[in-house]
Design a protein around this motif. Structure first.
Motif, PDB file in Angstrom:
ATOM      1  N   PHE A 117     -37.734  32.791 -24.950  1.00 45.03           N
ATOM      2  CA  PHE A 117     -38.683  31.938 -24.214  1.00 45.03           C
ATOM      3  C   PHE A 117     -39.184  30.838 -25.618  1.00 45.03           C
ATOM      4  N   MET A 118     -38.320  30.124 -26.140  1.00 43.39           N
ATOM      5  CA  MET A 118     -39.143  29.377 -27.168  1.00 43.39           C
ATOM      6  C   MET A 118     -38.833  27.986 -27.161  1.00 43.39           C
ATOM      7  N   GLY A 119     -38.172  27.619 -26.014  1.00 45.56           N
ATOM      8  CA  GLY A 119     -38.000  26.224 -26.044  1.00 45.56           C
ATOM      9  C   GLY A 119     -39.629  25.404 -25.496  1.00 45.56           C
TER      10      GLY A 119
ATOM     11  N   GLY B 263     -42.907  24.340 -24.117  1.00 46.59           N
ATOM     12  CA  GLY B 263     -43.913  24.784 -23.039  1.00 46.59           C
ATOM     13  C   GLY B 263     -44.634  26.166 -23.744  1.00 46.59           C
ATOM     14  N   GLU B 264     -45.468  26.503 -22.922  1.00 45.89           N
ATOM     15  CA  GLU B 264     -46.206  27.895 -23.487  1.00 45.89           C
ATOM     16  C   GLU B 264     -45.867  28.803 -22.246  1.00 45.89           C
ATOM     17  N   PRO B 265     -44.853  30.005 -22.455  1.00 47.12           N
ATOM     18  CA  PRO B 265     -44.344  30.805 -21.278  1.00 47.12           C
ATOM     19  C   PRO B 265     -45.643  31.414 -20.725  1.00 47.12           C
TER      20      PRO B 265
ATOM     21  N   THR C 124     -45.455  33.228 -27.840  1.00 46.34           N
ATOM     22  CA  THR C 124     -46.604  32.494 -27.263  1.00 46.34           C
ATOM     23  C   THR C 124     -47.594  32.042 -28.428  1.00 46.34           C
ATOM     24  N   SER C 125     -48.220  31.138 -28.189  1.00 46.11           N
ATOM     25  CA  SER C 125     -49.321  30.370 -29.016  1.00 46.11           C
ATOM     26  C   SER C 125     -50.526  31.216 -29.169  1.00 46.11           C
ATOM     27  N   GLY C 126     -50.456  32.407 -28.395  1.00 46.70           N
ATOM     28  CA  GLY C 126     -51.864  33.174 -28.364  1.00 46.70           C
ATOM     29  C   GLY C 126     -52.732  33.189 -27.228  1.00 46.70           C
TER      30      GLY C 126
ATOM     31  N   LEU D 126     -40.463  33.552 -40.759  1.00 46.44           N
ATOM     32  CA  LEU D 126     -40.918  32.401 -41.408  1.00 46.44           C
ATOM     33  C   LEU D 126     -40.189  31.126 -40.900  1.00 46.44           C
ATOM     34  N   ILE D 127     -40.490  30.131 -40.489  1.00 44.64           N
ATOM     35  CA  ILE D 127     -39.855  29.070 -40.038  1.00 44.64           C
ATOM     36  C   ILE D 127     -39.990  27.729 -40.633  1.00 44.64           C
ATOM     37  N   PRO D 128     -39.290  27.565 -41.821  1.00 42.99           N
ATOM     38  CA  PRO D 128     -39.638  26.442 -42.436  1.00 42.99           C
ATOM     39  C   PRO D 128     -39.641  25.028 -41.430  1.00 42.99           C
TER      40      PRO D 128
ATOM     41  N   ALA E 227     -33.284  19.403 -34.274  1.00 44.18           N
ATOM     42  CA  ALA E 227     -33.678  20.874 -33.899  1.00 44.18           C
ATOM     43  C   ALA E 227     -34.952  21.216 -33.525  1.00 44.18           C
ATOM     44  N   ALA E 228     -35.943  20.333 -33.730  1.00 49.10           N
ATOM     45  CA  ALA E 228     -37.165  20.769 -33.429  1.00 49.10           C
ATOM     46  C   ALA E 228     -37.343  20.777 -31.770  1.00 49.10           C
ATOM     47  N   CYS E 229     -38.280  21.887 -31.639  1.00 52.77           N
ATOM     48  CA  CYS E 229     -38.479  21.983 -30.215  1.00 52.77           C
ATOM     49  C   CYS E 229     -39.169  20.797 -29.332  1.00 52.77           C
TER      50      CYS E 229
HETATM   51  N1  SAH Z   1     -45.093  27.841 -26.716  1.00 53.25           N
HETATM   52  C1  SAH Z   1     -44.730  28.843 -27.536  1.00 53.25           C
HETATM   53  C2  SAH Z   1     -43.246  28.873 -27.457  1.00 53.25           C
HETATM   54  C3  SAH Z   1     -42.349  27.673 -27.679  1.00 53.25           C
HETATM   55  S1  SAH Z   1     -42.532  27.001 -29.371  1.00 53.25           S
HETATM   56  C4  SAH Z   1     -44.959  29.002 -28.949  1.00 53.25           C
HETATM   57  O1  SAH Z   1     -45.873  28.256 -29.393  1.00 53.25           O
HETATM   58  O2  SAH Z   1     -45.091  30.169 -29.347  1.00 53.25           O
HETATM   59  C5  SAH Z   1     -41.636  28.176 -30.393  1.00 53.25           C
HETATM   60  C6  SAH Z   1     -41.909  28.384 -31.795  1.00 53.25           C
HETATM   61  O3  SAH Z   1     -41.545  27.078 -32.607  1.00 53.25           O
HETATM   62  C7  SAH Z   1     -43.563  28.373 -32.108  1.00 53.25           C
HETATM   63  O4  SAH Z   1     -43.604  29.410 -33.028  1.00 53.25           O
HETATM   64  C8  SAH Z   1     -43.848  27.204 -32.425  1.00 53.25           C
HETATM   65  O5  SAH Z   1     -44.715  27.484 -33.558  1.00 53.25           O
HETATM   66  C9  SAH Z   1     -42.517  26.653 -33.320  1.00 53.25           C
HETATM   67  N2  SAH Z   1     -42.243  25.192 -33.491  1.00 53.25           N
HETATM   68  C10 SAH Z   1     -42.797  24.223 -32.762  1.00 53.25           C
HETATM   69  N3  SAH Z   1     -42.382  23.071 -33.366  1.00 53.25           N
HETATM   70  C11 SAH Z   1     -41.794  23.373 -34.586  1.00 53.25           C
HETATM   71  C12 SAH Z   1     -41.189  22.375 -35.348  1.00 53.25           C
HETATM   72  N4  SAH Z   1     -41.240  21.041 -35.505  1.00 53.25           N
HETATM   73  N5  SAH Z   1     -40.536  23.078 -36.520  1.00 53.25           N
HETATM   74  C13 SAH Z   1     -40.633  24.413 -36.676  1.00 53.25           C
HETATM   75  N6  SAH Z   1     -40.947  25.244 -35.532  1.00 53.25           N
HETATM   76  C14 SAH Z   1     -41.774  24.712 -34.664  1.00 53.25           C
END
Ligand code: SAH
Ligand code: SF4
Length: 350
Positions: A164-166, A168-170, A201-203, A295-297, A340-342
Motif C-alpha cells: 500500500f504505497m501508491g 494516499g495515506e492508508p 504510513t507517514s506516521g 533508502l529511496i533516492p 515513477a514518483a507516486c
Molecule cells: N502515504 C504513505 C504511502 C504512500 S507514499 C506514506 O507516506 O508512507 C509511499 C512512499 O513514497 C513514502 O515513503 C513516501 O515518503 C515516498 N515518496 C513520496 N513521493 C516520493 C518521490 N517523489 N520520490 C521518492 N519517494 C517518494
C-alpha cells in the motif's frame, strides 16, 4: 412504481464473506451460497454470474439482474524499460488512481493506492499536490489488484506481494484498507499471506497502535524521511501532530514476529536530509528498534523543487547506517522512465 434504487445495479466486488452470506439469505438462499460467491469472485476471479455453475439457474439469473462484479478500468498504461507497468485506473465516479505492476523473477509486486489524493501534504510528494479528493472503497482498493492481474493475465500460481504505497495515506482509510487486506489474505480469496502485504504510513500514531492489535496484520513500513523533528516538520506537516518521540515509541511497542523487522523508508532529498550527520542521527533514533531501512533516492519532477542526490551520497548514507548495524537497502523506484514518483502520473494527466 418501481423504485429507481432497485433498478440500479449494485457492484458486489468488495463485499466481505459475511456480507455475501447475508446477501445470499436475502435472496432466499442458504448462507453457504455466499461463501461460494466469495470464492468465485475473489479466488476464481470470476466476473460473470452466468458462469457460476455451482449456483442454481434461478440464483444466477437473480444475481445477473441486480448485481455485477466490477473492477476499475484501465485508463492509461505506461510500460517501463525495467519491466514494470504503471496504470492509471478509472473509478466508477470518473476519478482515477495510480497502481503499479512490478514483475520479478519469482514473484510479482503490486503497488496500490488507498485514497484519491492525500491530505497529509508532504512537501516533496506529487500526490499531495492534489489535496485529498476522497477515500477509496474496499472494492476499489482490491479492484486495483484484480484489474492489473486481469490485464496481465497473471496465473493463480504466481506469488504476489502487495504494497500500500501508491497514492494516499492508508492509515487514514483504515477500515477499507484492513477489509481489503483480509479479503486478499483469505485462503479462499487471493491467499496472499499477511506477511506479504505491507502498509506504508507517514506516521499516524493512533492507527499504528490499532494495526499492532489486529489479529492477522499486514507488515508495517514507516516513512521516516528525516533525522530530526525540525527537519521532519518542514517536510511532513504531520510531524507537528505526531512528533518523532511519539512515533518512535509507537514503533518500539509495535509487536513483531520472531524474524520480523520494522521497515523505515527514508526518501533521500539532495542537500536536505542526505548528509552523513543525518545518517548518524537516524541510526540513533532507531536504536532499540528491530529495524531495517529502505533508502529511496528522490524521484524528481517538474512541479517540485526537490532533487535526487548523487549515488555516492546515497552509498555514504548507507555505509553510516550499516556500520551501526542497521540493515539498509537502496530502493531505486521502478519505472524511472514513466513518471515513477507516486502521484506523478495522475497529477500530470489532469
Ligand atoms: N502515504 C504513505 C504511502 C504512500 S507514499 C506514506 O507516506 O508512507 C509511499 C512512499 O513514497 C513514502 O515513503 C513516501 O515518503 C515516498 N515518496 C513520496 N513521493 C516520493 C518521490 N517523489 N520520490 C521518492 N519517494 C517518494
Ligand atoms: Fe500522502 Fe504519503 Fe504523499 Fe505524504 S508521502 S503526501 S502521506 S502519499
Amino acid at each position: 412504481m418501481i423504485e429507481t434504487a432497485k433498478l440500479a445495479l449494485g457492484n458486489l466486488f468488495g463485499l466481505a464473506r459475511e456480507e455475501l452470506e447475508r446477501l445470499a439469505e436475502e435472496c432466499g438462499e442458504p448462507r453457504y451460497r455466499g461463501r461460494q460467491l466469495f470464492s468465485a469472485i475473489y479466488g476464481k476471479r470470476e466476473r460473470d454470474f452466468t458462469r457460476l455453475t455451482g449456483l442454481s439457474r434461478s440464483l444466477r439469473a437473480l444475481l445477473s439482474s441486480r448485481f455485477y462484479i466490477g473492477y476499475p478500468e484501465v485508463r492509461e498504461k505506461l510500460r517501463s524499460r525495467d519491466g514494470s507497468i504503471r496504470y492509471l485506473l478509472a473509478l466508477a465516479d470518473g476519478e482515477s488512481v495510480e497502481s503499479v505492476f512490478m514483475p520479478e523473477e519469482r514473484r510479482t509486486t503490486l503497488c496500490i493506492s488507498t485514497q484519491v489524493g492525500c491530505a497529509v501534504d508532504c512537501r516533496f510528494c506529487f500526490t499531495a499536490l492534489m489535496g485529498l479528493r476522497r477515500n477509496i472503497a474496499t472494492g476499489e482498493i482490491l479492484g486495483q489488484v484484480y484489474s492489473m492481474l486481469a490485464d496481465r493475465g497473471v496465473e493463480k500460481s504466481t506469488r504476489l506481494n502487495v504494497v500500500f504505497m501508491g497514492m494516499g495515506e492508508p492509515l487514514l482509510n483504515y477500515a477499507a484498507v484492513m477489509k481489503a487486506s483480509r479479503i486478499m489474505a483469505d485462503p479462499a480469496g487471493l491467499a496472499i499471506p499477511a506477511r506479504r502485504i505491507t502498509v506504508s504510513t507517514s506516521g499516524v500514531v493512533p492507527r499504528i497502535r490499532d494495526l499492532g492489535r489486529e489479529p492477522a496484520r499486514p507488515k508495517l513500513a514507516v516513512s521516516l524521511n528525516a533525522s530530526s523533528d525540525e527537519q521532519r516538520e518542514a517536510l511532513m506537516p504531520l510531524n507537528r501532530k505526531y512528533p518523532l518521540l511519539e512515533l518512535l515509541s509507537a514503533c518500539r511497542e509495535f509487536p513483531l514476529g520472531p524474524r520480523e523487522r520494522l521497515t523505515f523508508e527514508y526518501v533521500l532529498l539532495k542537500d536536505i536530509n542526505d548528509s552523513e550527520a543525518d545518517a548518524r542521527r537516524v541510526a540513533s533514533l532507531l536504536s532499540g528498534i528491530r529495524a531495517k531501512v529502505n533508502l529511496i533516492p528522490y524521484n524528481s519532477g517538474g512541479a517540485l523543487p526537490y532533487r535526487t542526490p548523487a549515488l555516492d551520497r546515497v552509498l555514504a548514507f548507507q555505509s553510516v547506517l550499516a556500520a551501526r548495524r542497521v540493515p539498509t537497502f537502496i530502493r531505486i523506484s521502478r519505472g524511472q522512465d514513466v513518471r515513477a514518483a507516486c502521484g506523478q502520473l495522475r497529477v500530470e494527466s489532469g
